[in-house]
Design an enzyme around this catalytic site. Sequence first.
Site, PDB file in Angstrom:
ATOM      1  CE1 TYR A   1       8.489   6.895  11.802  1.00 15.05           C
ATOM      2  CE2 TYR A   1       8.567   9.055  11.755  1.00 15.05           C
ATOM      3  CZ  TYR A   1       7.742   7.832  10.691  1.00 15.05           C
ATOM      4  OH  TYR A   1       7.908   7.867   9.145  1.00 15.05           O
TER       5      TYR A   1
ATOM      6  CB  SER B   1      -0.981  -0.058   1.199  1.00 16.67           C
ATOM      7  OG  SER B   1      -0.044   0.368   2.518  1.00 16.67           O
TER       8      SER B   1
ATOM      9  CB  SER C   1       0.201   7.031   4.422  1.00 17.81           C
ATOM     10  OG  SER C   1       1.466   7.802   5.512  1.00 17.81           O
TER      11      SER C   1
END
Length: 377
Positions: free
Chosen positions: A197, A46, A232
């Site tokens: 992250y 994706s 996204s």
Amino acid sequence: MEALLLGAGLLLGFYVLIYYNLVKAPPCGCLASLRGRTAVVTGANSGIGKMTALELARRGARVVLACQGRWLVTSLALTIPQESGNNEIIFMALDLASLTSVRAFATAFLRSEPRLDILIHNAGISSCGRTREPFNLLLRVNHIGPFLLTQLLLAQLKACAPSRVVVVSSAAHRRGHLDFTRLNLPVVGWQQELRAYADSKLANVLFVRELATQLEGTGITCYAAHPGPVNSELFLRHVPGWLHPLLRPLAWLVLRAPRGGAQTPLYCALQEGIEPLSGRYFANCRVEEVPPAARDDRAAHRLWEVSKRLAGLGHGEEDEPDEDPQLEHPQAPSSLSSPHPEKPTVSEPCPGPQSSLDLPKVMCRSQSKAEPITPAF
């Protein structure tokens, strides 16, 4: 009425500024044919990964979609060949959270594919979700898994040189800070996830920097690529579900579509003449300077050594791998030092790119077995 029109004009002008400076992505202008070459794209099911795989397929490459979930194969098998006109699309299962899965993927790939010209590490996560692992899941998926996969496929890349490795990073690396004493501790809570992250994205940039040093003179070049602000699932991962309907229209207006996000990774994978910039960080299809923490050679080398231990490629006093029992024993064979007897020898030069495309059925490979994909309607 005049005030209303003035306000609307100001808002429109403001949006145009945002669109052309942040949202609109400069296109990758390289249209070179990739016929006869093989590319691996992780997380190709994706978003940015799927669009990257599609563009590589349009240029004639044999594309290996390295991602989780066989149920995803049906849609990929239909859309990418139809849109690209290229049936050389292969699915191979890969879960970067599992070192066992990474090794199984590498073994299956080396058994079945004689070439590897482009390796694009696109897959990544921005949160741990409900999963609670005894290690730093964000670091594992975003850095350690790609690090291990690169090491296991390195001989194939060298044999097919000139070849390229592209790691999709993020501008979030500018907020990263690697604490090597706590690097692999579990991450709990959204605040820790945000920090982890950023740290993992800094690890991406440092990994590419050290990889370029290690591979100097081999014909392999490597780049860190920032896709830009992309619309996204990562964008909404930390947002409460009830806010999603409100934020999705806003995201559509001010964030790039996945195709725009794929342009810089494609530029790093395809653009001729950027070989002297191996090890650098790219955004908007051009090289960008990074903060001091992201160009610290000592930290990059230290991260490399720690990553080897976390990936089970070396044994030290700390940071032993927490899975794959065979990696816990010094006598266990390493995928680098002791190739599987059934693997093809990759020290020989890669077969040259073919002059014309051979278009077999789209295949799904799990371990070393291949079988045609039958779409389920």
